[in-house]
Design a protein around this motif. Structure first.
Motif, short mmCIF file in Angstrom:
data_model
loop_
_atom_site.label_atom_id
_atom_site.label_comp_id
_atom_site.label_asym_id
_atom_site.label_seq_id
_atom_site.Cartn_x
_atom_site.Cartn_y
_atom_site.Cartn_z
N ALA A 291 1.81 0.39 6.27
CA ALA A 291 1.25 1.61 5.70
C ALA A 291 -0.22 1.44 5.35
O ALA A 291 -0.64 0.36 4.93
CB ALA A 291 2.03 2.01 4.44
N GLY A 292 -0.98 2.49 5.53
CA GLY A 292 -2.38 2.46 5.14
C GLY A 292 -2.55 2.67 3.65
O GLY A 292 -3.55 2.26 3.07
N PHE A 293 -1.57 3.33 3.04
CA PHE A 293 -1.62 3.55 1.59
C PHE A 293 -1.60 2.21 0.85
O PHE A 293 -1.12 1.22 1.37
CB PHE A 293 -0.44 4.41 1.13
N GLU A 294 -2.10 2.22 -0.36
CA GLU A 294 -2.21 0.98 -1.13
C GLU A 294 -0.97 0.66 -1.95
O GLU A 294 -0.94 -0.33 -2.67
CB GLU A 294 -3.43 1.05 -2.06
N GLU A 295 0.06 1.48 -1.86
CA GLU A 295 1.30 1.23 -2.61
C GLU A 295 2.49 1.54 -1.71
O GLU A 295 2.48 2.49 -0.94
CB GLU A 295 1.34 2.07 -3.88
N SER A 296 3.52 0.72 -1.79
CA SER A 296 4.66 0.86 -0.88
C SER A 296 5.63 1.95 -1.31
O SER A 296 6.53 2.30 -0.54
CB SER A 296 5.40 -0.48 -0.76
N GLU A 297 5.47 2.50 -2.50
CA GLU A 297 6.35 3.58 -2.95
C GLU A 297 6.29 4.77 -2.00
O GLU A 297 7.25 5.54 -1.89
CB GLU A 297 5.97 4.03 -4.36
N THR A 298 5.17 4.94 -1.31
CA THR A 298 5.01 6.08 -0.41
C THR A 298 6.03 6.08 0.73
O THR A 298 6.21 7.10 1.38
CB THR A 298 3.59 6.09 0.18
N ALA A 299 6.68 4.94 0.96
CA ALA A 299 7.67 4.87 2.04
C ALA A 299 9.11 4.93 1.54
O ALA A 299 10.05 4.72 2.31
CB ALA A 299 7.47 3.57 2.83
N LYS A 300 9.31 5.24 0.25
CA LYS A 300 10.66 5.14 -0.32
C LYS A 300 11.66 6.10 0.34
O LYS A 300 12.84 5.75 0.50
CB LYS A 300 10.63 5.37 -1.83
N TYR A 301 11.22 7.29 0.73
CA TYR A 301 12.14 8.24 1.37
C TYR A 301 12.52 7.75 2.76
O TYR A 301 13.67 7.87 3.18
CB TYR A 301 11.51 9.62 1.44
N LEU A 302 11.55 7.18 3.47
CA LEU A 302 11.84 6.63 4.80
C LEU A 302 12.79 5.45 4.69
O LEU A 302 13.72 5.33 5.50
CB LEU A 302 10.53 6.21 5.47
N VAL A 303 12.59 4.58 3.72
CA VAL A 303 13.46 3.41 3.54
C VAL A 303 14.90 3.85 3.33
O VAL A 303 15.84 3.29 3.92
CB VAL A 303 12.98 2.55 2.36
N ASN A 304 15.12 4.85 2.50
CA ASN A 304 16.46 5.37 2.26
C ASN A 304 17.09 5.90 3.54
O ASN A 304 18.26 5.64 3.84
CB ASN A 304 16.43 6.47 1.20
#
Length: 215
Positions: free
Chosen positions: A93-106
């Motif tokens: 991810a280009g974003f600086e925090e991994s929370e932005t991918a939480k919906y994809l991870v689920n």
């Protein structure tokens, strides 16, 4: 142990995702293959997946979701009927925090289990924008982490909880980190990079357009 790495970036071999795969696979001492989804027939690749014990799909995060070509691959995949078949994911991810991918991870976990595969987990690595474009020394820490991931996978053939957490830091930015990113020098650097790509794609003059603004 047979492992198939799938590069899920639409940018093919010029992508950050392909660089991730090169770095992770370098320490491996068992058979593995790399396929670049953007240059392949999705249906044929879906059939080929069944021949491997482990599938690792590496892809960029696009607005909290997966690239369209990865979704097309999912739609072509068949429910697994063999024992010991596993799927894991690495999301850069280009974003600086991994929370932005939480919906994809689920979503990825639910998809893998519904397809009757063992779920290895999803590694989300934030702050990876520009890896394939910038000089390698600027990403020394990241590249070392990816090499260590490859070393660990070579030994265990899995993603450890500790490695998932390490690569996923920070999950959420602290107040101090947010203030740092909002400082003028950082904003200027980000704008400079963004304007470079706008000019490259002949869209710089349209950068302030608001086509969906209600009048």
């Amino acid at each position: 142990m047979s492992t198939l790495f799938i590069n899920g970036s639409p940018k093919g071999k010029k992508s950050n995702s392909y660089t991730f795969i090169e770095q992770i696979s370098a320490p491996l001492q068992f058979p593995y293959e790399i396929r670049t989804l953007a240059s392949l027939n999705t249906k044929l690749l879906a059939d080929e997946i069944e021949e491997y014990e482990t599938i690792i799909i590496v892809m960029p995060l696009y607005i909290h979701a997966m690239p369209g070509i990865v979704k097309e691959l999912f739609e072509e995949m068949k429910i697994n009927k063999k024992q010991g078949r596993r799927i894991g994911f690495i999301v850069q991810a280009g974003f600086e925090e991994s929370e932005t991918a939480k919906y994809l991870v689920n979503y990825l976990e639910v998809f893998v289990r519904r397809m009757n595969y063992e779920y290895m987990g999803t590694i989300v690595k934030p702050g990876a924008a520009g890896l394939a474009l910038m000089p390698r020394f600027m990403f020394k820490k990241l590249l070392n982490q990816l090499t260590q991931l490859g070393v660990e996978y070579n030994q265990t053939q899995t993603f450890s909880k500790e490695m998932i957490e390490t690569l996923g830091n920070p999950y959420v930015l602290s107040e101090k980190q947010v203030k740092l990113l909002c400082r003028k020098p950082v904003k200027w650097i980000n704008k400079l990079g963004w304007h470079y790509f706008l000019r490259k794609n002949k869209a710089y003059k349209e950068r302030l357009d608001r086509p969906y603004l209600l009048k």
